[in-house]
Each structure stands twice: as C-alpha cells, then as structure tokens.
Design an enzyme around this catalytic site. Structure first.
Site, PDB file in Angstrom:
ATOM      1  N   HIS A 160      96.142 -69.760 -25.618  1.00 24.10           N
ATOM      2  CA  HIS A 160      95.171 -68.961 -26.352  1.00 24.10           C
ATOM      3  C   HIS A 160      94.052 -69.790 -26.955  1.00 24.10           C
ATOM      4  O   HIS A 160      93.018 -69.255 -27.355  1.00 24.10           O
ATOM      5  CB  HIS A 160      95.869 -68.157 -27.450  1.00 24.10           C
ATOM      6  CG  HIS A 160      95.234 -66.847 -27.745  1.00 24.10           C
ATOM      7  ND1 HIS A 160      94.002 -66.724 -28.351  1.00 24.10           N
ATOM      8  CD2 HIS A 160      95.641 -65.579 -27.491  1.00 24.10           C
ATOM      9  CE1 HIS A 160      93.687 -65.452 -28.464  1.00 24.10           C
ATOM     10  NE2 HIS A 160      94.654 -64.726 -27.956  1.00 24.10           N
ATOM     11  N   ARG A 209      98.806 -70.754 -31.590  1.00 27.57           N
ATOM     12  CA  ARG A 209      97.723 -69.887 -31.109  1.00 27.57           C
ATOM     13  C   ARG A 209      96.413 -70.643 -30.946  1.00 27.57           C
ATOM     14  O   ARG A 209      95.803 -70.614 -29.883  1.00 27.57           O
ATOM     15  CB  ARG A 209      97.529 -68.708 -32.068  1.00 27.57           C
ATOM     16  CG  ARG A 209      96.376 -67.781 -31.685  1.00 27.57           C
ATOM     17  CD  ARG A 209      96.223 -66.656 -32.682  1.00 27.57           C
ATOM     18  NE  ARG A 209      95.010 -65.873 -32.440  1.00 27.57           N
ATOM     19  CZ  ARG A 209      94.927 -64.848 -31.603  1.00 27.57           C
ATOM     20  NH1 ARG A 209      95.987 -64.479 -30.901  1.00 27.57           N
ATOM     21  NH2 ARG A 209      93.794 -64.181 -31.445  1.00 27.57           N
ATOM     22  N   GLU A 225     101.070 -68.554 -34.921  1.00 30.42           N
ATOM     23  CA  GLU A 225     100.829 -67.119 -35.046  1.00 30.42           C
ATOM     24  C   GLU A 225     102.087 -66.367 -35.464  1.00 30.42           C
ATOM     25  O   GLU A 225     102.051 -65.474 -36.307  1.00 30.42           O
ATOM     26  CB  GLU A 225     100.302 -66.562 -33.721  1.00 30.42           C
ATOM     27  CG  GLU A 225     100.002 -65.080 -33.751  1.00 30.42           C
ATOM     28  CD  GLU A 225      99.529 -64.565 -32.398  1.00 30.42           C
ATOM     29  OE1 GLU A 225      98.580 -63.780 -32.392  1.00 30.42           O
ATOM     30  OE2 GLU A 225     100.120 -64.941 -31.371  1.00 30.42           O
ATOM     31  N   ARG A 280      95.807 -62.508 -39.970  1.00 34.62           N
ATOM     32  CA  ARG A 280      95.365 -61.123 -39.812  1.00 34.62           C
ATOM     33  C   ARG A 280      96.492 -60.176 -40.201  1.00 34.62           C
ATOM     34  O   ARG A 280      97.677 -60.498 -40.022  1.00 34.62           O
ATOM     35  CB  ARG A 280      94.978 -60.845 -38.353  1.00 34.62           C
ATOM     36  CG  ARG A 280      93.883 -61.742 -37.827  1.00 34.62           C
ATOM     37  CD  ARG A 280      93.812 -61.708 -36.305  1.00 34.62           C
ATOM     38  NE  ARG A 280      95.004 -62.309 -35.712  1.00 34.62           N
ATOM     39  CZ  ARG A 280      95.269 -62.318 -34.415  1.00 34.62           C
ATOM     40  NH1 ARG A 280      94.432 -61.745 -33.572  1.00 34.62           N
ATOM     41  NH2 ARG A 280      96.360 -62.888 -33.954  1.00 34.62           N
TER      42      ARG A 280
END
Length: 373
Positions: A160, A209, A225, A280
C-alpha cells in the site's frame, strides 16, 4: 507570485510569512484534479483550478523538479497516468500506462517518483492479484514512457505504500496484506529493483500500510493499520535492511476500540525534526486522529507530542502532507466529507490546530495532496 524561501530558525523551521502556496489534490472516484492556494499570512485556502481529467487518481506524486505529475488510474484502464505541469493550474495530460502482466486485474493504489537519475516512477496495485509492483521509465521531459519492470512480492502481498532512503538506492515497501516490510535495491542506471530482504510486521495483524524514512537514513517509520500504532525501525548501515526497535506509539486514544479505527499515513516534516501520523475512524460517529512526534537529529523518536481528533472520520484518506518549505504547515485531506485542511504546528511542536478549511464535495474528493510550492 513570489517564490517561497525557507528560513532556518532554532527549533521549528519556518517560511517567510506572507507567501502564497499552491497544492494539487487528487480524488478517489471522480475524474478531477484540484489546485488550491494557501495564503500563510491571511490563513486562507481557496480553490483556483478544477481540472477535468480522464483518470481518478487515488494517489498523486510530483517529479523531482515539479515539472511532472504522476497519478494512479482506476479507469483508463487500470494503471498509471502522467501529466506535464506548466504551472500549478496548467496541467496537461500526456499518457497512461497499464499495469499489465499478472497484476492487471488489480487497481493501482500508490505511486512515487525517484529524485535521482534515471528518475524512474514506482507504483503498486492493491486487491485482486496484487502481489507485484511496477517500475516505469520516463523520457527526457519527465513523461512516463513505458513499463520498465514488473516485479513480484509474494502470493499473499498487497503493498500500500513505499519510501526511498535519502540516496534513492533502496526502496522500502509496506505490505498491508502480507504483514511485512520489503527492501529492494535500486539500479542507478535503469531504476529496476532487486530483492534484498523481507521483514515480518511486529505482530500478526499489525498490517504495515505506509512508511517514511528520516533524512539521516537511519530510521524508518511504519504505520500499522491493523494495530493502530506507529512503529520505529532502525536501518542497518551496511545492508540497508530495517529492524524493529520494539518501539510503538498509539495513534488512537487508550480507551478507544481498535476495531473502530484504521491508521493511515506517516510523513516527516520539512526540517526532519518532527513526524506526522494519522488514523481514520471506520464509523460515521467516530473521528480520526492526527499525531505529532519530536525526533532526534538522527531520527529516533523522542516523544509523542500530541494526539488530536480530526474534523471527521477521514474516510479512506486522512492523508497528511507536510509542506516542503516549513515545519509549520501540513495539509490534511478527507474523503468522508470531501475537504482539505491546513494544520499549523506549534512553535515547539507540542500541538497542532486547523487554520484553514476548504470543502470540495464532489463524491470522490479528496485523496492525497502535494505541495507545488
């Protein structure tokens, strides 16, 4: 427009006040590139260009000289796209390159460009059969000229993010799906990669990530992550291979439910004295978080300075982009509500706050941002 001139001060590096800076923003699901203008004295953020493109770019990156912009493309067909930048608002589409090979069923998720000759461009797909990466050559004008190399990771991989060491002789890849960190050496003539090492993540399900490397080349920072943590790795001077220092910091509050969050991005500040990281929220009733760290001269993390809620969940971004001229400013993109914010770092790095906000609600904005000047 006046050129931005960095001025070194004790502690926090800062830019000459009263300058106007431009940023370019990509999108996840709509075919636009946005150019924004930030006035660092008036503290305003304005939309100055909305360019219709033929590609939705979930990640964009500038060339070393900022004469070219590279992006991922999910639709023309899946691959990578190349633009010429005459300036921040005069962006000319040049070409697109398909992923090809065994990874053509995957979607390009990340792209970056080398700052050293031959200035190759590197990309990674994600999902599908995403066990490979891409190396693209450029012509004399910096335009992507073709696929130089398709290389493989492992059958369980899904990379990623990527980062170079300062000399651009080593490329580090964060393997979210394979829970690993990869090291490749870079051929300085062709830009092609050769496998060096594969290091497992700190724990099962930690899921590296995104990664960043300190300008000293001695430390690598990894967003986990799955664990919602930031991990510090030391880079071996002889081999260039990172090893886990058994040092992690939380990217969500201690009383938060980890499964309600997924951490996203890490980036080093202009001076190398500070580190930004974000998480997030997975649900609409949660916010993401932004965090700052102080660094030693060699890059070791000395302290987590703050952990502050962001405006919304962040959606699939909450991507942080420190400016290239001052420690003071960083841009944060949000895809849940569709906006870009400028965050200001306190003079001693102890806190950060929002000083400008711009809504760009189009159903696909906003992915990541790059500072043109």
């Amino acid at each position: 427009m006046r050129a931005s001139t960095p001025v070194a001060l004790l502690g926090l590096a800062t830019a000459v006040m009263g300058e106007v800076h431009q940023l370019i923003v990509g999108t996840f699901g709509t075919e636009f590139l946005y150019t924004l203008e930030f006035d660092d004295q008036a503290l305003t953020l304005d939309l100055i260009s909305n360019m219709s493109t033929n590609a939705a770019s979930s990640w964009i990156a500038l060339s070393h000289d900022k004469k070219n912009l590279y992006g991922t493309s999910w639709n023309i067909p899946t691959g990578y796209v190349s633009y010429t930048l005459n300036n921040a608002t005069d962006i000319v589409y040049d070409t697109n390159v398909t992923i090809g090979g065994d990874c053509q069923s995957s979607k390009a998720i990340f792209i970056m460009a080398s700052s050293e000759p031959p200035y190759a461009v590197y990309g990674s797909p994600f999902g599908g059969t995403a066990d490979c990466g891409s190396v693209m050559s450029v012509n004399a004008d910096g335009v992507i000229s073709g696929m130089q190399q398709n290389y493989t990771y492992s059958s369980s991989s899904g990379v990623h993010g990527m980062a170079f060491n300062p000399a651009n002789t080593l490329l580090y890849s964060s393997d979210d799906s394979g829970n690993a960190l990869w090291t490749h050496s870079v051929d300085q003539t062709t830009g092609e990669l050769t496998y060096v090492a594969n290091v497992s993540g700190p724990a099962t399900g930690s899921d590296p990530r995104h990664v960043a490397v300190h300008p000293s080349g001695e430390y690598l920072y990894v967003i986990l992550e799955g664990a919602n943590e930031l991990a510090q790795y030391s880079i071996d001077n002889a081999t260039g291979v990172p090893s886990f220092d058994n040092v992690t910091y939380p990217l969500i509050p201690s009383d938060a439910t980890s499964s309600s969050y997924w951490s996203d991005e890490v980036a080093v500040s202009f001076s190398g004295n500070y580190l930004w990281a974000t998480s997030r929220g997975r649900a609409t009733n949660t916010t993401g978080y932004i965090s700052g760290f102080s660094l030693s001269t060699t890059g070791a993390i000395t302290q987590q300075m703050f952990l502050t809620p962001t405006t919304s969940t962040g959606g699939t971004s909450n991507s942080i982009a420190p400016s290239g001229f001052s420690d003071k400013w960083a841009a944060l993109t949000d895809s849940a509500s569709g906006f870009v914010e400028i965050w200001e770092l306190a003079a001693n790095g102890s806190a950060a706050s929002i000083v400008a906000h711009l809504d760009l609600v189009d159903g696909g904005c906003c992915a990541n941002a790059v500072w043109y000047n």
